[in-house]
Design an enzyme around this catalytic site. Structure first.
Site, PDB file in Angstrom:
ATOM      1  N   HIS A  92     -18.647 -82.937  34.939  1.00  0.00           N
ATOM      2  CA  HIS A  92     -19.549 -81.780  35.009  1.00  0.00           C
ATOM      3  C   HIS A  92     -18.890 -80.525  34.444  1.00  0.00           C
ATOM      4  O   HIS A  92     -19.249 -79.418  34.817  1.00  0.00           O
ATOM      5  CB  HIS A  92     -19.965 -81.505  36.468  1.00  0.00           C
ATOM      6  CG  HIS A  92     -21.067 -82.383  36.970  1.00  0.00           C
ATOM      7  ND1 HIS A  92     -20.967 -83.754  37.012  1.00  0.00           N
ATOM      8  CD2 HIS A  92     -22.309 -82.106  37.446  1.00  0.00           C
ATOM      9  CE1 HIS A  92     -22.082 -84.273  37.516  1.00  0.00           C
ATOM     10  NE2 HIS A  92     -22.915 -83.297  37.775  1.00  0.00           N
TER      11      HIS A  92
ATOM     12  N   GLU B 292     -33.012 -87.848  29.612  1.00  0.00           N
ATOM     13  CA  GLU B 292     -32.619 -86.809  28.672  1.00  0.00           C
ATOM     14  C   GLU B 292     -32.907 -87.163  27.224  1.00  0.00           C
ATOM     15  O   GLU B 292     -33.324 -86.311  26.438  1.00  0.00           O
ATOM     16  CB  GLU B 292     -31.135 -86.476  28.847  1.00  0.00           C
ATOM     17  CG  GLU B 292     -30.804 -85.662  30.108  1.00  0.00           C
ATOM     18  CD  GLU B 292     -30.747 -86.470  31.398  1.00  0.00           C
ATOM     19  OE1 GLU B 292     -30.950 -87.708  31.358  1.00  0.00           O
ATOM     20  OE2 GLU B 292     -30.487 -85.875  32.452  1.00  0.00           O
TER      21      GLU B 292
HETATM   22  C1  TPP Z   1     -27.889 -87.732  33.544  1.00  0.00           C
HETATM   23  C2  TPP Z   1     -28.000 -86.718  34.615  1.00  0.00           C
HETATM   24  N1  TPP Z   1     -29.061 -85.898  34.601  1.00  0.00           N
HETATM   25  C3  TPP Z   1     -29.193 -84.977  35.571  1.00  0.00           C
HETATM   26  C4  TPP Z   1     -28.279 -84.869  36.584  1.00  0.00           C
HETATM   27  C5  TPP Z   1     -28.455 -83.834  37.695  1.00  0.00           C
HETATM   28  N2  TPP Z   1     -28.723 -84.503  38.969  1.00  0.00           N
HETATM   29  C6  TPP Z   1     -27.767 -84.702  39.873  1.00  0.00           C
HETATM   30  S1  TPP Z   1     -28.325 -85.542  41.196  1.00  0.00           S
HETATM   31  C7  TPP Z   1     -29.878 -85.611  40.575  1.00  0.00           C
HETATM   32  C8  TPP Z   1     -30.997 -86.234  41.374  1.00  0.00           C
HETATM   33  C9  TPP Z   1     -31.252 -87.627  41.036  1.00  0.00           C
HETATM   34  O1  TPP Z   1     -32.256 -88.105  41.871  1.00  0.00           O
HETATM   35  P1  TPP Z   1     -32.170 -89.529  42.519  1.00  0.00           P
HETATM   36  O2  TPP Z   1     -31.649 -90.498  41.516  1.00  0.00           O
HETATM   37  O3  TPP Z   1     -33.489 -89.825  43.111  1.00  0.00           O
HETATM   38  O4  TPP Z   1     -31.053 -89.399  43.644  1.00  0.00           O
HETATM   39  P2  TPP Z   1     -31.064 -88.535  44.996  1.00  0.00           P
HETATM   40  O5  TPP Z   1     -30.376 -87.259  44.693  1.00  0.00           O
HETATM   41  O6  TPP Z   1     -32.467 -88.364  45.413  1.00  0.00           O
HETATM   42  O7  TPP Z   1     -30.277 -89.346  45.962  1.00  0.00           O
HETATM   43  C10 TPP Z   1     -29.942 -85.004  39.339  1.00  0.00           C
HETATM   44  C11 TPP Z   1     -31.146 -84.914  38.531  1.00  0.00           C
HETATM   45  C12 TPP Z   1     -27.182 -85.739  36.541  1.00  0.00           C
HETATM   46  N3  TPP Z   1     -26.217 -85.697  37.459  1.00  0.00           N
HETATM   47  N4  TPP Z   1     -27.085 -86.661  35.563  1.00  0.00           N
END
Ligand code: TPP
Ligand code: TPP
Ligand code: MG
Ligand code: MG
Lengths: 327, 359, 359, 327
Positions: free
Chosen positions: C136, C67
């Protein structure tokens, strides 16, 4: 890497540019105690080769961004000296109309798009300028200067990843002067951390060179710029160098004991300006008798800039309210 | 407030902080100090000087320039029993660490149903003057004061600098400890040894019946100066330093306003959506009937702070602004009061003439 | 506000935003959209759905989960002429980007003496309900409203969602555009084609002579519901939506209070040091004499928002709270007014029964 | 790396633990539509091997941290199943007394120190827990689970650098399931980005393995844990795996079209639970006739947990105000 191909003229220009930065910084150091430049200054004495070598490889309408220690970057990119001095004096004629001071420098007319004092913060902004360029037909190369301390900020990696992802024409110029303020690398980064390798692992090509040798810098930069301009994507170059004066302010600070006299002396013998002068004299690219007039010319230019700065008016009080918003 | 020592010892604000840190490190081996430059020769404006020699580099630590990560690291260490005292030389640098401070430190205890607390102190220093400029002069206390789970303190006197630092370190919750750069060199009485200033109540710095001045941090110093002048003009100000911004115990202010009927608030940041708004709102809600005139709020001019002293001198409210505001709320003519003022110092961008830059 | 079309077309708030983005992308090739999930099948709660097909993946972009860096990248692109519209699916994620937003975007123009402006829109979405929980559900508008150099808007109606989005994109300054998740599904009249809602004035949603209710974002919807009930009980509320938080034009509120003499403020965040404080403070400073009763401020309970609906239902002020607050300031008995209320829906953690989780 | 040395008993336990996580997640999926678990859930079906393989290598009093997708991590580390279920139901008996829900899990009694839903945010906190341990005489190993998306956050690098700088006993467990929500790696990271190489360049040892093979995971984790415990510092292990269900919620989402049916099917044949079962049957470490009772046993445990969760009371209203502050 191709062989060094710096003409005598180019070499002399680079020498002149380094000398000019040196003399400007020394003048600032001399004048600072008058207490008329009422802003923090981070001098780049000892680090002139990085700014000059990189900017020599850039076209005038390429972009550059700097940091808190960017007098050299601004001047090497062609930033106006008078407006620079006036900025340090807080005058209305300064490059930021006095609002920025030493830590905020800009000269859009020569592509120097900004320097700011939050460590690492121009990294993504520079990548963004390069990214913005991809929307038009005339992408330019963007160089961004930062210290090795800035590579500790997470935003360093974030910037690398996006530059690689979009294959952007960016040259990341890491000036490793071994210290962040008074803190040595040893207390900040693990011994086996390798900044170029960090770049490569994140998808950005990288190289490392002697930051006190302006030709070596130029060569690395030229290749990186050519790659970027040719659509080959970003490159990081790490340039090893050394700051002579205190982190912030006009004086030497070796009395503080955070670095050894030996280390300092060793780097001083590797003065980028003096060693290059010797090389040019040696090669015959520069004549001894030209030196005095060169210095005199530059000193005269600096005199004029200081006079301009001192004689310029301060901004009018209502300037305080100007430019918070565009509209 | 414990009784002051008979031969009242004077210390500077930064020395008082140093003493607090020294005492805390000596008293509790869970305490450690962390931040860019903490063990360096300048020692965070003198507040940590020499402590590395006494307590070792494992307890008085430098760190990488990685504010967000290092805040998380401090939090993690707190979860396993440590009591980190972290410092950022400017609040502006801590904008990188907001995620960890506000989402994690402030909410960890609550989100996990009380399983763990996060006993961490985060010192944030507010810059001012000598060309600090837009990115080294912010004073973002209102942000932290908005967040449940954080405690926020801004000491004014050396006495409270020490007392609140010890209280903050001993507190089991995350405490944001905001220091104004222009306070570091001010003197005041500081008892030796251990004591705490309780987190909570406002601190009365001067008593007066005509008007309440509630101020934060360095503005309380300006308020005292203004109160001197006002007194010479026959207006007695009740000067209250709001040293705990969250949880805010406004009772001291409200009681004062109930007796003076007049309120001037002075904060070190911008007025709009600033902490001063909270003070005015609280009084307005809880003591509307007592207010005999519209309250007034002072704060920095609504622009980033420019670097040039030619403009920055107008950014900050000063004694004359306070005098004018008080005159307005007590419904008297400001001019005779302003006439009592000493001429301002030549340079307004330094706290005093010993300050010669660069930081 | 332009005259409404005769056969008034209804759109949902998210559709209105979609239309604004679609129009802006079509009208100005400097505009591009950026954010996690912007081109994905869910299209940021429908606000960007399909736009990637129409405008291509170079203008409707996904991004790495980074971000702070991505905000800097958006800023950098704005410096060279682009007009990025960035989005974070929760304001809480943008806490990572505060440095770039507050130190860089907000101050670039000023610090560099007007050389460049930063025409960037940053959409921040406020979560609520269905177990959004502590990390959130924040609503940090007061932070941004505190910062000179930023403009901050919070539309309430679909009409303004579209009009303010177009205004924000066309604005040369950085605009923080805050959307409440519970507004996305609400309907309202939205003219076709291009129009802008000027950034600045408050929006009167309902006229009334007895009490001024000034509310932000989703709380304005609750205020309208409360006003219905109040009207049935004979109390006419002047409901004002504060859709521009910075620069705040409080004149609409002050004028209203001058005529009603009573003020209730309702904000989507915590009261302490929140944006509601600014509203109360402004009125108190500028219309103290007109206030016939102490003003009242509503906001979320001073805790992180818990996940379980059993507790989160008490976190937010609702219609009955508004009714009670109004009763207090108009100095009438609340009970008869409360008796007029419909029974509350069974589940208070969703905006309506069509909402079945998980987000 | 030494040869696989998993006894039949250990293997059976790992199988059981994976199956248990699978069945718990499937139960959640089944029950979710009742709308009584009123919080977002990120199921880890398809990724059970990473949690189990790593936690099998940890001692009970070692620490682990998770993320938004941490049901598996919590359970594999030994977190209480009943309190977990109750947490999803928002009950007073939940591991966070209902205040955290699926995205905040903790069981301090087994060293599971916390999972939070801000991507990347437990990375430095985990490093800090390890750092905190260095002040005492009993340092433990700390494992932190995160997705490949989290490696895009700058704080990832910041955490690596400090762990390496202080040589901390940390195991960074990167579960690469190819997606962040509906976004493929291709739109987020340059093709030549290499996460283990990023770790190494920043001073952290690294390895990569099949995240769907619990023994391979165990082996990598065991070595990393041994290195950490022996004072050899941090290691990152990248485990390649795949999420079967939608990013958030109980359903499949292949209809959305962000990934191909072929890709999904390929990964499903590589089911960590089924492939390991087949291997164990093959080896004779597991008997076919034991399977039914194993499943039945687990289902009974889950029944009990669900019953406990459903029958538990909601927190009393005044709990809202509890635990904002310690004092
Ligand atoms: C700082 C932040 N940015 C965006 C999000 C929204 N978000 C929630 S889960 C996720 C996916 C993250 O991907 P990854 O780390 O590969 O984990 P996965 O869901 O694939 O297990 C995102 C972008 C968040 N929770 N926190
Ligand atoms: C985010 C942030 N953290 C800390 C600082 C304080 N600071 C100013 S300059 C500096 C040194 C940075 O070191 P480096 O990047 O190596 O640059 P150098 O000064 O050596 O040229 C620091 C830490 C800052 N300006 N911004
Ligand atoms: Mg350096
Ligand atoms: Mg993933």
């Amino acid at each position: 890497m191709t062989a060094i191909a710096v003409s005598a003229v180019e070499a002399k220009t680079m020498y002149r540019d380094m000398l000019r930065i040196r003399l400007v910084e020394e003048r600032i150091a001399d004048l600072y105690s008058e207490q008329e430049m009422r802003c923090p200054v981070h001098l780049c004495i000892g680090q002139e080769a990085t700014a000059v070598g990189v900017c020599a490889a850039l076209e005038p309408n390429d972009y550059a961004f700097g940091s808190h220690r960017s007098h050299g970057h601004y001047l090497a990119k062609g930033g106006d000296l008078g407006r620079f001095m006036a900025e340090l004096y807080g005058k209305a004629t300064g490059c930021c109309r006095g609002k920025g001071g030493s830590m905020h420098l800009i000269d859009v007319s020569v592509g120097f798009l900004g320097a700011v004092p939050i460590v690492g913060s121009t990294l993504p902004i520079a990548v963004g300028a390069a990214f913005g360029g991809t929307f038009t037909n005339a992408p330019r190369v963007t160089a961004v200067f930062f210290g090795e301390g800035a590579t500790e900020e997470g935003v360093f990696q974030e910037s690398l990843v996006f530059a690689a992802l979009k294959n952007l024409p960016v040259v990341f110029v890491c000036e490793n002067n071994l210290y962040s303020v008074y803190s040595s690398l040893a207390v900040r980064q693990p011994p086996d951390r390798d900044i170029p390798a960090v770049a490569v692992a994140n998808g950005v090509a990288a190289a490392r060179g002697d930051g006190n040798d302006v030709e070596a810098v130029y060569e690395l930069a030229r290749d990186a710029v050519a790659t970027a301009r040719g659509g080959g994507g970003p490159t990081l170059i790490q340039l090893d160098t050394y700051r002579w004066r205190e982190h912030c302010g006009p004086f030497y600070d070796n009395d503080l004991g955070y670095r050894t006299p030996e280390e300092f002396e060793e780097w001083r013998t590797r003065c980028p300006v003096e060693t290059f002068k010797a090389r040019l004299l040696d090669r015959g690219d520069l004549q001894v008798d030209a030196l005095t007039s060169l210095t005199a010319e530059i000193e005269a230019e600096i005199d004029k800039a200081v006079r301009f700065a001192k004689e310029s008016p301060f901004p009018e009080p209502d300037e305080l309210y100007a430019d918070v918003y565009a509209g | 407030m414990p009784a002051e020592a008979p031969a009242a010892r004077q210390l500077k604000f930064n020395e008082a902080l140093h003493e607090a840190l020294d005492l805390a490190l000596a008293a509790d081996e869970r305490v450690y100090l962390l931040g860019l430059g903490v063990p360096d020769p300048k020692g965070i404006f003198g507040t940590t000087s020499g402590l590395v020699d006494r307590f070792g580099s494992h307890r008085v630590l430098d760190m990488p320039t990685a504010e967000n990560g290092m805040t998380g690291i401090a939090i993690g260490s707190a979860l396993v029993g440590m009591r980190p005292v972290m410092v950022h030389q400017r609040i502006d640098f801590a904008t990188l660490a907001i995620e960890q401070i506000v989402n994690q430190a402030a909410k960890w205890r609550y989100a996990f149903g009380g399983e763990h607390s996060v006993p961490i102190v985060i010192r944030l220093i507010v810059g001012r003057g000598w060309g600090q400029g837009p990115q080294h002069s912010q004073s973002l206390q209102s942000w932290f004061a908005h967040i449940p789970g954080l405690k926020v303190v801004m000491p004014v006197t050396p006495y409270d600098a020490k007392g609140l630092m010890l209280a903050a370190i001993e507190d089991d919750d995350p405490v944001i400890f905001i220091e104004h750069r222009w306070l570091h060199q001010l003197h005041g009485v500081v008892p030796e040894g251990h004591y705490v200033t309780p987190i909570g109540p406002v601190r009365r710095l001067r008593e007066g019946a005509d008007v309440t001045i509630a101020a934060t941090s360095y503005m309380a110093v300006e308020a005292l100066r203004a109160a001197d002048v006002l007194a010479r003009g026959g207006v007695e100000a009740d000067v209250l330093a709001v040293t705990t911004l969250r949880p805010l115990d406004a009772s001291g202010i409200i009681d004062s306003v109930r007796s003076t009927g007049r309120l001037v608030v002075a904060d070190t940041s911008w007025r709009s959506s600033g902490f001063g708004a909270e003070l005015v709102a609280r009084v307005s809600e809880e003591a509307h009937g007592a207010l005999r005139a519209a309250p007034r709020r002072l704060g920095t001019v609504e622009t980033p702070v420019p670097t040039t002293p030619a403009l920055a001198q107008f950014s900050y409210p000063r004694v004359p602004d306070l005098v004018r505001a008080v005159a307005e709320v007590v419904e008297t003519d400001a001019e005779p009061l302003l006439a009592l003022l000493d001429p301002p110092p030549h340079h307004l961008d330094v706290p005093d003439s010993t300050f010669t830059g660069p930081f």
